[in-house]
Design a protein around this motif. Structure first.
Motif, PDB file in Angstrom:
ATOM      1  N   GLU A  99       0.773  -1.028   0.137  1.00  0.00           N
ATOM      2  CA  GLU A  99       0.139   0.019   0.098  1.00  0.00           C
ATOM      3  C   GLU A  99       0.800   1.256   0.107  1.00  0.00           C
ATOM      4  OE1 GLU A  99      -3.620   1.508   2.704  1.00  0.00           O
ATOM      5  OE2 GLU A  99      -2.146   0.546   3.679  1.00  0.00           O
ATOM      6  N   THR A 100       1.921   1.076   0.566  1.00  0.00           N
ATOM      7  CA  THR A 100       2.924   2.409   0.750  1.00  0.00           C
ATOM      8  C   THR A 100       4.343   1.887   0.532  1.00  0.00           C
ATOM      9  OG1 THR A 100       3.493   2.145   3.175  1.00  0.00           O
ATOM     10  CG2 THR A 100       1.265   3.260   2.339  1.00  0.00           C
ATOM     11  N   TYR A 135      20.737  -3.642  -3.511  1.00  0.00           N
ATOM     12  CA  TYR A 135      21.121  -4.695  -2.850  1.00  0.00           C
ATOM     13  C   TYR A 135      20.366  -4.859  -1.363  1.00  0.00           C
ATOM     14  CZ  TYR A 135      24.901  -5.455  -6.236  1.00  0.00           C
ATOM     15  OH  TYR A 135      25.722  -5.405  -7.477  1.00  0.00           O
ATOM     16  N   GLU A 136      20.491  -3.753  -0.716  1.00  0.00           N
ATOM     17  CA  GLU A 136      19.809  -3.793   0.734  1.00  0.00           C
ATOM     18  C   GLU A 136      18.139  -3.998   0.397  1.00  0.00           C
ATOM     19  OE1 GLU A 136      22.879  -0.779   2.682  1.00  0.00           O
ATOM     20  OE2 GLU A 136      21.563   0.012   1.616  1.00  0.00           O
ATOM     21  N   ALA A 137      17.691  -3.448  -0.637  1.00  0.00           N
ATOM     22  CA  ALA A 137      16.201  -3.592  -0.914  1.00  0.00           C
ATOM     23  C   ALA A 137      16.023  -5.187  -1.051  1.00  0.00           C
ATOM     24  CB  ALA A 137      15.926  -2.740  -1.993  1.00  0.00           C
ATOM     25  N   TRP A 235      11.948   7.990  -4.533  1.00  0.00           N
ATOM     26  CA  TRP A 235      12.109   7.140  -5.733  1.00  0.00           C
ATOM     27  C   TRP A 235      12.090   5.683  -5.368  1.00  0.00           C
ATOM     28  CZ3 TRP A 235      12.160   8.198 -10.971  1.00  0.00           C
ATOM     29  CH2 TRP A 235      12.505   9.754 -11.245  1.00  0.00           C
ATOM     30  N   GLU A 236      11.510   4.790  -6.116  1.00  0.00           N
ATOM     31  CA  GLU A 236      11.351   3.551  -5.721  1.00  0.00           C
ATOM     32  C   GLU A 236      12.306   2.402  -6.529  1.00  0.00           C
ATOM     33  OE1 GLU A 236       7.350   2.663  -5.325  1.00  0.00           O
ATOM     34  OE2 GLU A 236       6.988   4.553  -4.170  1.00  0.00           O
ATOM     35  N   TRP A 237      13.296   1.624  -5.958  1.00  0.00           N
ATOM     36  CA  TRP A 237      14.095   0.601  -6.921  1.00  0.00           C
ATOM     37  C   TRP A 237      12.869  -0.397  -7.181  1.00  0.00           C
ATOM     38  CZ3 TRP A 237      18.880   1.222  -7.908  1.00  0.00           C
ATOM     39  CH2 TRP A 237      19.546   1.811  -7.138  1.00  0.00           C
ATOM     40  N   ARG A 297       9.457  -0.250  -2.488  1.00  0.00           N
ATOM     41  CA  ARG A 297       8.002  -1.092  -2.102  1.00  0.00           C
ATOM     42  C   ARG A 297       8.086  -2.470  -2.646  1.00  0.00           C
ATOM     43  NH1 ARG A 297       3.045   1.933  -2.953  1.00  0.00           N
ATOM     44  NH2 ARG A 297       4.181   3.798  -3.107  1.00  0.00           N
ATOM     45  N   LEU A 298       7.289  -2.979  -1.948  1.00  0.00           N
ATOM     46  CA  LEU A 298       7.310  -4.704  -2.060  1.00  0.00           C
ATOM     47  C   LEU A 298       5.904  -5.062  -2.889  1.00  0.00           C
ATOM     48  CD1 LEU A 298       7.394  -5.606   1.441  1.00  0.00           C
ATOM     49  CD2 LEU A 298       9.281  -5.461  -0.029  1.00  0.00           C
ATOM     50  N   VAL A 299       6.324  -6.380  -3.642  1.00  0.00           N
ATOM     51  CA  VAL A 299       5.168  -7.015  -4.289  1.00  0.00           C
ATOM     52  C   VAL A 299       5.418  -8.478  -3.981  1.00  0.00           C
ATOM     53  CG1 VAL A 299       5.065  -5.458  -6.204  1.00  0.00           C
ATOM     54  CG2 VAL A 299       6.363  -7.459  -6.565  1.00  0.00           C
ATOM     55  N   ARG A 300       4.335  -9.310  -4.100  1.00  0.00           N
ATOM     56  CA  ARG A 300       4.162 -10.782  -3.875  1.00  0.00           C
ATOM     57  C   ARG A 300       3.320 -11.086  -5.281  1.00  0.00           C
ATOM     58  NH1 ARG A 300       2.454 -13.932   1.091  1.00  0.00           N
ATOM     59  NH2 ARG A 300       2.693 -15.536  -0.510  1.00  0.00           N
ATOM     60  N   SER A 301       3.576 -12.358  -5.575  1.00  0.00           N
ATOM     61  CA  SER A 301       2.938 -12.993  -6.710  1.00  0.00           C
ATOM     62  C   SER A 301       1.935 -13.700  -5.884  1.00  0.00           C
ATOM     63  CB  SER A 301       3.648 -13.845  -7.582  1.00  0.00           C
ATOM     64  OG  SER A 301       4.671 -13.024  -8.244  1.00  0.00           O
TER      65      SER A 301
END
Length: 303
Positions: A99-100, A135-137, A235-237, A297-301
């Motif tokens: 969401e964020t 790399y840290e992300a 900005w987002e990797w 930010r994150l995603v998941r399939s």
């Protein structure tokens, strides 16, 4: 015939026998329950809010990726050629997106450190984490997957990062560039994520006062899929190596495989003008690069 009273100890013995029988049944059950709790994924015993943002499942679909004719280019001298050509992309693999952006507090809870520059403020824990490398992300994604009992998406050997299962992996990961833009556009057709006016939805150079802001703190509602701060703040990797767009349509693209040294950033930040926080805007940096305007930010399939 006179009844014979049983010895006094018979009833206590019967009660003791019943108690022993119950214990022999219940004790193993209790032990198994305790072992199950101990082995339970941390997702069940640690507040997820402390570890990551809420994940929202998006519908699959198609969209036009890249700069559209109605995009507002604030500075005509900037050609933004890497946003062209606009091309058709189909997302057929369901996924959820956070969401964020990941916050400082969430990053600290998983990694044990906080590299951010905007610390020591009352709301710092709720601001997006920044000053993190690609790399840290990636490392955060893998550690969060472990905390929740999920398979890690990335194989890391030094500076070599492999993603063997691609979008079929079940753990946490960075979005592909196409997944990021699909989430930001949310089938709305707006220049920014949720509006045609940057000030409605973004913390950028004109209103940020030179710093990040707490996630979800803009007055306007999120985009129609419930996502915040896809325009501005940091900005987002994303996963993809940086490269030019191709005109051909594609399904679930994961970016070029050029062996290049730069990874894509999307969404603009508090330090960029309105042109830099458009949905179509792109930037790139070396994967070990850190800056106080760069997070993720994150995603998941799913499933």
């Amino acid at each position: 015939m006179t009844a014979i009273n049983p010895p006094w100890w018979v009833w206590p013995a019967r009660v003791a026998g019943v108690m022993c029988l119950a214990t022999s049944v219940l004790l193993p059950v209790w032990y198994i329950c305790q072992q199950s709790i101990a082995a339970m994924p941390k997702e069940q015993v640690v507040s997820l809010r402390e570890l990551r943002p809420t994940m929202l499942l998006l519908p699959t679909g198609e969209f036009q990726m890249g700069r559209a004719s109605n995009d507002t280019i604030v500075d005509p001298a900037k050609l933004y050629e890497d946003e062209l050509p606009q091309h058709q992309v189909e997302i057929t693999r369901a996924y959820a997106v956070s969401e964020t952006e990941v916050t400082q507090g969430q990053y600290q809870a998983v990694m044990g450190t906080n590299p951010s520059r905007f610390v020591g403020k009352e709301d710092s824990a709720r601001r997006p984490v920044e000053n993190v490398s690609w790399y840290e992300a990636v490392e955060y994604c893998n550690k969060l997957s472990e905390r929740e009992g999920l398979a890690k998406c990335y194989e890391v050997e030094g500076e070599v990062v492999k993603w063997p299962q691609g979008v079929d992996c079940k753990g946490y990961r960075l979005p592909t560039e196409a997944e990021w833009e699909y989430a930001a556009r949310a089938e709305e057709g707006t220049v920014y994520a949720g509006s045609n006016k940057a000030e409605d939805v973004a913390w950028f150079a004109e209103n940020s006062k030179g710093e990040t802001h707490e996630v979800k703190s803009k007055e306007r509602l999120p985009n129609q899929w419930g996502l915040y701060d896809l325009s501005g703040n940091v900005w987002e990797w994303v996963w993809d190596e940086y490269g030019p767009y191709k005109a051909e349509s594609s399904k679930n693209p994961v970016g070029p495989l050029l062996g290049g040294s730069q990874r894509v950033n999307r969404g603009g930040s508090w330090s960029y003008d309105a042109g830099g926080v458009r949905v179509a805007s792109r930037d790139r940096n070396a994967p070990d690069y850190r800056n106080r305007n760069l997070g993720f930010r994150l995603v998941r399939s799913y499933p």
